[in-house]
Design a protein around this motif. Structure first.
Motif, short mmCIF file in Angstrom:
data_model
loop_
_atom_site.label_atom_id
_atom_site.label_comp_id
_atom_site.label_asym_id
_atom_site.label_seq_id
_atom_site.Cartn_x
_atom_site.Cartn_y
_atom_site.Cartn_z
N ILE A 134 -4.54 1.43 -7.87
CA ILE A 134 -4.13 0.27 -8.67
C ILE A 134 -3.79 -0.91 -7.77
O ILE A 134 -4.20 -2.05 -8.01
CB ILE A 134 -2.93 0.62 -9.58
N ILE A 135 -3.04 -0.65 -6.70
CA ILE A 135 -2.65 -1.72 -5.79
C ILE A 135 -3.87 -2.34 -5.12
O ILE A 135 -3.96 -3.56 -4.95
CB ILE A 135 -1.67 -1.18 -4.72
N ARG A 136 -4.86 -1.52 -4.77
CA ARG A 136 -6.09 -2.02 -4.15
C ARG A 136 -7.04 -2.65 -5.18
O ARG A 136 -8.10 -3.16 -4.82
CB ARG A 136 -6.82 -0.87 -3.45
N CYS A 137 -6.64 -2.57 -6.45
CA CYS A 137 -7.44 -3.10 -7.56
C CYS A 137 -8.75 -2.34 -7.76
O CYS A 137 -9.71 -2.86 -8.32
CB CYS A 137 -7.71 -4.60 -7.40
N GLN A 138 -8.78 -1.09 -7.31
CA GLN A 138 -9.92 -0.22 -7.64
C GLN A 138 -9.89 0.10 -9.13
O GLN A 138 -10.94 0.30 -9.74
CB GLN A 138 -9.87 1.05 -6.79
N TYR A 139 -8.69 0.20 -9.68
CA TYR A 139 -8.51 0.17 -11.13
C TYR A 139 -8.07 -1.25 -11.43
O TYR A 139 -6.95 -1.65 -11.13
CB TYR A 139 -7.46 1.17 -11.60
N ALA A 140 -8.97 -2.03 -11.96
CA ALA A 140 -8.78 -3.47 -12.03
C ALA A 140 -7.68 -3.87 -13.01
O ALA A 140 -7.44 -3.18 -14.01
CB ALA A 140 -10.09 -4.14 -12.45
#
Length: 209
Positions: A18-24
């Motif tokens: 989530i932090i890496r925005c892999q889950y946008a």
């Protein structure tokens, strides 16, 4: 593998994605998808989601799934208002709790030439967390820790559309250099400017994304 290990694994993996925005931001995922991707059962997934919902980076919505919270100007305001209230005070009052050796080590880390946003985010997060933790105030540190997931995700998300990484690194170097000279008035001023500049940069980045 133990239940505790699986819960910790699910928590750390989902949180990092989530932090890496892999889950946008502003999207939905499901327990089924998470279970398939992590290859574990729903029980540790649910425990991880319950914990992460308290950090405000996701919401569990019945019959819909898990909503990854959006990144908004209001969130920028909330995160930086909190940081601006806490961090300069902590540095001014307790900054001399850093050893000179630790400051020299931090200085060398920030001088290293790296363009990896994740490594820079972790490095950035470490020094700011250490400043707050010097207060030895468990309540303050716990609230700051809750904010960190939002803050790191915000910085990584905004790094897609701004070029502040090198400037931010230099600002950290200037803060640490002032601390090595025991000049905490200057260190506090640079830190406050650093946070206000980061806040304005985040607002600008959101407009461009």
């Amino acid at each position: 593998m133990s239940k505790t290990y699986l819960c910790d694994f699910a928590y750390e993996t989902i949180k990092e994605r989530i932090i890496r925005c892999q889950y946008a931001p502003n999207t939905y995922i499901t327990e089924e998808r998470l279970g398939e991707e992590l290859n574990i059962s729903r029980t540790p997934i649910r425990a991880a989601l319950d914990a992460l919902s308290k950090e405000h980076i996701l919401k569990i919505i019945p019959k819909k799934g898990i909503y990854i919270t959006d990144i908004t100007p209001d969130q920028v305001r909330d995160v930086y208002e909190f940081r601006i209230l806490i961090e300069p005070y902590a540095l001014r009052t307790y900054g001399n709790g850093f050893s000179k050796q630790e400051l020299k080590s931090l200085l060398e880390q920030f001088k290293e030439d790296t363009a990896d946003p994740w490594a820079l985010a972790l490095q950035d997060n470490y020094i700011h967390t250490q400043i707050v933790n010097l207060c030895r105030n468990e309540l303050l540190s716990s609230y700051y820790a809750l904010m960190q997931s939002l803050d790191m995700r915000l910085r990584l998300y905004c790094s897609q559309s701004n070029t502040r990484l090198s400037d931010s690194n230099q600002e950290h170097i200037n803060i640490i250099t002032a601390m090595l000279k025991d000049d905490y008035v200057t260190a506090e001023r640079i830190l406050l400017d650093h946070l206000q500049t980061a806040k304005n940069s985040a607002y600008d980045a959101l407009l461009r994304i």
